[in-house]
Design an enzyme around this catalytic site. Sequence first.
Site, PDB file in Angstrom:
ATOM      1  N   SER A  79     -21.723-119.795  -7.569  1.00  0.00           N
ATOM      2  CA  SER A  79     -21.046-118.524  -7.312  1.00  0.00           C
ATOM      3  C   SER A  79     -21.703-117.482  -8.220  1.00  0.00           C
ATOM      4  O   SER A  79     -22.729-117.758  -8.838  1.00  0.00           O
ATOM      5  CB  SER A  79     -19.541-118.668  -7.486  1.00  0.00           C
ATOM      6  N   LEU A  80     -21.175-116.291  -8.247  1.00  0.00           N
ATOM      7  CA  LEU A  80     -21.833-115.204  -8.979  1.00  0.00           C
ATOM      8  C   LEU A  80     -20.906-114.617 -10.027  1.00  0.00           C
ATOM      9  O   LEU A  80     -19.700-114.511  -9.803  1.00  0.00           O
ATOM     10  CB  LEU A  80     -22.235-114.081  -8.007  1.00  0.00           C
ATOM     11  N   GLU A 104     -28.421-105.987  -2.657  1.00  0.00           N
ATOM     12  CA  GLU A 104     -28.109-106.213  -1.241  1.00  0.00           C
ATOM     13  C   GLU A 104     -26.608-106.347  -1.041  1.00  0.00           C
ATOM     14  O   GLU A 104     -25.852-106.438  -2.022  1.00  0.00           O
ATOM     15  CB  GLU A 104     -28.837-107.458  -0.724  1.00  0.00           C
ATOM     16  N   LYS A 106     -22.988-107.792  -0.428  1.00  0.00           N
ATOM     17  CA  LYS A 106     -22.271-109.045  -0.645  1.00  0.00           C
ATOM     18  C   LYS A 106     -21.310-109.164   0.527  1.00  0.00           C
ATOM     19  O   LYS A 106     -20.291-108.463   0.595  1.00  0.00           O
ATOM     20  CB  LYS A 106     -21.522-109.022  -1.975  1.00  0.00           C
ATOM     21  N   GLU A 162     -24.088-116.655   4.337  1.00  0.00           N
ATOM     22  CA  GLU A 162     -22.688-116.326   4.531  1.00  0.00           C
ATOM     23  C   GLU A 162     -22.373-116.345   6.022  1.00  0.00           C
ATOM     24  O   GLU A 162     -23.120-115.780   6.815  1.00  0.00           O
ATOM     25  CB  GLU A 162     -22.430-114.912   3.961  1.00  0.00           C
ATOM     26  N   LYS A 301     -18.412-105.763  -7.674  1.00  0.00           N
ATOM     27  CA  LYS A 301     -17.310-105.799  -6.712  1.00  0.00           C
ATOM     28  C   LYS A 301     -16.812-104.402  -6.403  1.00  0.00           C
ATOM     29  O   LYS A 301     -16.582-103.607  -7.310  1.00  0.00           O
ATOM     30  CB  LYS A 301     -16.145-106.612  -7.295  1.00  0.00           C
ATOM     31  N   CYS A 394       6.038 -92.605  28.931  1.00  0.00           N
ATOM     32  CA  CYS A 394       5.172 -91.760  28.116  1.00  0.00           C
ATOM     33  C   CYS A 394       6.038 -90.720  27.394  1.00  0.00           C
ATOM     34  O   CYS A 394       6.840 -90.043  28.028  1.00  0.00           O
ATOM     35  CB  CYS A 394       4.146 -91.078  29.021  1.00  0.00           C
ATOM     36  N   CYS A 397       5.451 -86.933  28.903  1.00  0.00           N
ATOM     37  CA  CYS A 397       5.860 -86.455  30.235  1.00  0.00           C
ATOM     38  C   CYS A 397       7.039 -87.231  30.797  1.00  0.00           C
ATOM     39  O   CYS A 397       7.604 -86.852  31.810  1.00  0.00           O
ATOM     40  CB  CYS A 397       4.687 -86.522  31.203  1.00  0.00           C
ATOM     41  N   CYS A 415      -1.108 -84.903  30.480  1.00  0.00           N
ATOM     42  CA  CYS A 415      -1.039 -85.754  29.283  1.00  0.00           C
ATOM     43  C   CYS A 415      -2.403 -86.199  28.798  1.00  0.00           C
ATOM     44  O   CYS A 415      -2.561 -86.582  27.655  1.00  0.00           O
ATOM     45  CB  CYS A 415      -0.182 -86.986  29.550  1.00  0.00           C
TER      46      CYS A 415
HETATM   47  S1  IVH Z   1     -26.350-115.071  -3.581  1.00  0.00           S
HETATM   48  C1  IVH Z   1     -26.845-118.496  -6.361  1.00  0.00           C
HETATM   49  N1  IVH Z   1     -26.144-113.121  -1.880  1.00  0.00           N
HETATM   50  O1  IVH Z   1     -20.850-114.480  -2.757  1.00  0.00           O
HETATM   51  C2  IVH Z   1     -26.358-117.290  -5.688  1.00  0.00           C
HETATM   52  N2  IVH Z   1     -24.226-114.440  -2.303  1.00  0.00           N
HETATM   53  O2  IVH Z   1     -19.546-115.091  -5.478  1.00  0.00           O
HETATM   54  C3  IVH Z   1     -25.834-117.553  -4.382  1.00  0.00           C
HETATM   55  N3  IVH Z   1     -22.267-113.848  -0.974  1.00  0.00           N
HETATM   56  O3  IVH Z   1     -20.595-117.934  -2.729  1.00  0.00           O
HETATM   57  C4  IVH Z   1     -25.247-116.394  -3.809  1.00  0.00           C
HETATM   58  N4  IVH Z   1     -23.217-112.216   0.148  1.00  0.00           N
HETATM   59  O4  IVH Z   1     -20.735-116.796  -0.492  1.00  0.00           O
HETATM   60  C5  IVH Z   1     -25.514-114.104  -2.489  1.00  0.00           C
HETATM   61  N5  IVH Z   1     -26.112-111.392  -0.311  1.00  0.00           N
HETATM   62  C6  IVH Z   1     -25.484-112.392  -0.943  1.00  0.00           C
HETATM   63  C7  IVH Z   1     -24.144-112.717  -0.693  1.00  0.00           C
HETATM   64  C8  IVH Z   1     -23.539-113.743  -1.399  1.00  0.00           C
HETATM   65  C9  IVH Z   1     -22.110-112.909  -0.022  1.00  0.00           C
HETATM   66  C10 IVH Z   1     -21.205-114.756  -1.464  1.00  0.00           C
HETATM   67  C11 IVH Z   1     -21.586-116.193  -1.434  1.00  0.00           C
HETATM   68  C12 IVH Z   1     -21.272-116.732  -2.779  1.00  0.00           C
HETATM   69  C13 IVH Z   1     -20.419-115.681  -3.357  1.00  0.00           C
HETATM   70  C14 IVH Z   1     -20.629-115.611  -4.835  1.00  0.00           C
END
Ligand code: IVH
Length: 651
Positions: A79-80, A104, A106, A162, A301, A394, A397, A415
Amino acid sequence: MIETRDEFEQAVTEARRAAQAYYDTGDALMTDADYDALADRIAAAVVAHPGWDDQGVTTQVAAGASAGGDVRHPTPMLSLDKITTTEEVGEFVATLGGDGCLVEVKLDGLAIRAEYAGGRLVLAALRGDGSTGEDVTAQVRRGVAGLPTALGTPWTGEVRGEVYMTVADFETASANRVAAGAKAFVNSRGAVAGSIRSIDRTYETPMTFAAYELSGDFGSHLERMAFAAGLGFPAACDLIPAVAGERVTAEEVTAAIEAIGAQRADLVFPIDGAVIKANRESTRRRLGLASRTPYWAAAFKYPPDTASTVLRDIEVRVGRTGRITLRAIIDPVYVAGTTVTRATLHNPQWVLDQGLAVGQTVAVWRAGDVIPRVTTPIGEQPHGLTPWTPPEVCPQCGEPWDKSSLLWRCHTASCSLVGLITYAAGRDCLDIDGLGEEIVIALVEAELVRDLADLFDVTLEQFATLRTGDGNRQVGLSVAGRITAGLEHARQQPFNRVITSLGIRMTGRSVGRWLASRFKTMDALRAASVEEIAEIDKMGLIKAQHVVDGLVAMGDVIDRLGAAGLAMAVVDDGSVKPLAGQVYVVSGSVPGYTRTTVSERIEALGGTASGSVSAKTTALVTAETGTSKAKKAAQLGIPVIDPEEFARMLA
Ligand code: IVH
């Protein structure tokens, strides 16, 4: 703040129920933002009371994320780290040490991984807890745009990305789900969560995929994604081409994040943030990974695009195309960066199916569209609320709705613009050959026509290139030619028809004729008082008032119709008036005429066409003997003329 053990246990139960419902069925008991806030409160309580058991709420069960599945991921699905401020953007960019990064979208969906062998899809699995996830191969085989079951090349490898729903995917999926008797989805992410795991779904839920990882050796992310796109996997970094490309400074990165955020409401796909990621593999290797997140990427976010609020009222209106529009009045709520107090609702049947009631908590989603929408009721419904029911007629009318489609229609000319133009083009008005409702809808949607007079400015080429239906069919030159000839023909139509075509309330073809023969010119008609108009036999004050109001409201349109060459006066051709002073009642059809044209012909010859037999009637034109009109004529000693003979007389 959670203080007591009781409060804590209640909060944990609530969170687990919400996560479970969301994960299993896609139903939202609360919005993601409310869930996150609840989970944060639970986490704070655990910090203060390390002995309390949160049953995994803060560690495993995030909304829409599962506790794992049957498929073990060969490398963890990461995850990020989240960042929210410009300072944090600066700190992240500093760690890259001058190496280039990409910004890019998300996407707001679910992470998925797919394995291909020899160009064929062999496995698709959700992220799950990052180590193991659920097998969704069968569902993906059912169809996910961008994740083909067979590639054009015999490629072997793994793609990650995704799976999400575009706004159009969401509309279709949600409508199909409601039609199947289930609750509507809250937003597209919930819709994906609720759709991708259900194997026995009877309804279609279109989904789309975009890639952000692909196996194999590449020097940079952009090269990797170019290869992915070549295989047939659309890349997340290509979804907004304007921000593609490497950046180096914190300012450039911040500007790109803002550029994506500014476009968010207009995108056709849902996003919940922007991802900043190192482009070069060497940078990624140098920075490495933490246990669940890479050091080479971060997620910025945006504010949540879904919120919950209370429904206070539902307003019913008629739109330009005559379709019913429902507007929800809601308690002010902050969603996707603005405070909203109004939201759209789909259609009356939808509202009925959801059992929506004023006073209820609802989800409001604002994505891919500047107009926020109420998608579904949320959580438990308070007792004692009466579900809302749409008005049967309506509100403008008072005529009953045409319910033949889900978006109910009102056909009353005054109308809706489409109603008015279609009416004006009809046989009893301007009689414009070829101009049916479908083409009128296209004209109005293309904004070529905003009122009746605009119709006469539309060119042959504009008609020919109009798209009808779902935008798939073009009108074409031959129909366009017929319509422009019809417009020419409309310019020859008598004054009474021009009056009728204005679509003034409570007036029809008879009123058009009465007004034309009494006032002779548009100027005289517009100068007439309510009382003068009311004096016409059978008009009365109410209709007369509508005529005066309608003429004032249409003032500008009438001027432009005159300028376009439509008749603004009765043409007195100086011919003899053989029927002068005579009154005819026509019952049934006269060969060669419609009800309108026979009346017009009688009046052109100086006579009066009337609807009912009286002592003043010269003759009744009918082929029937048993009707009440025939009996009355017999009583009064009024002659009866056969329609065939009358046609010869008129000729
Ligand atoms: S990169 C190792 N790029 O965000 C990195 N993630 O919180 C892998 N997500 O689980 C993720 N758009 O489902 C990446 N352009 C994007 C994304 C993206 C959506 C989601 C993804 C991941 C979550 C991370």
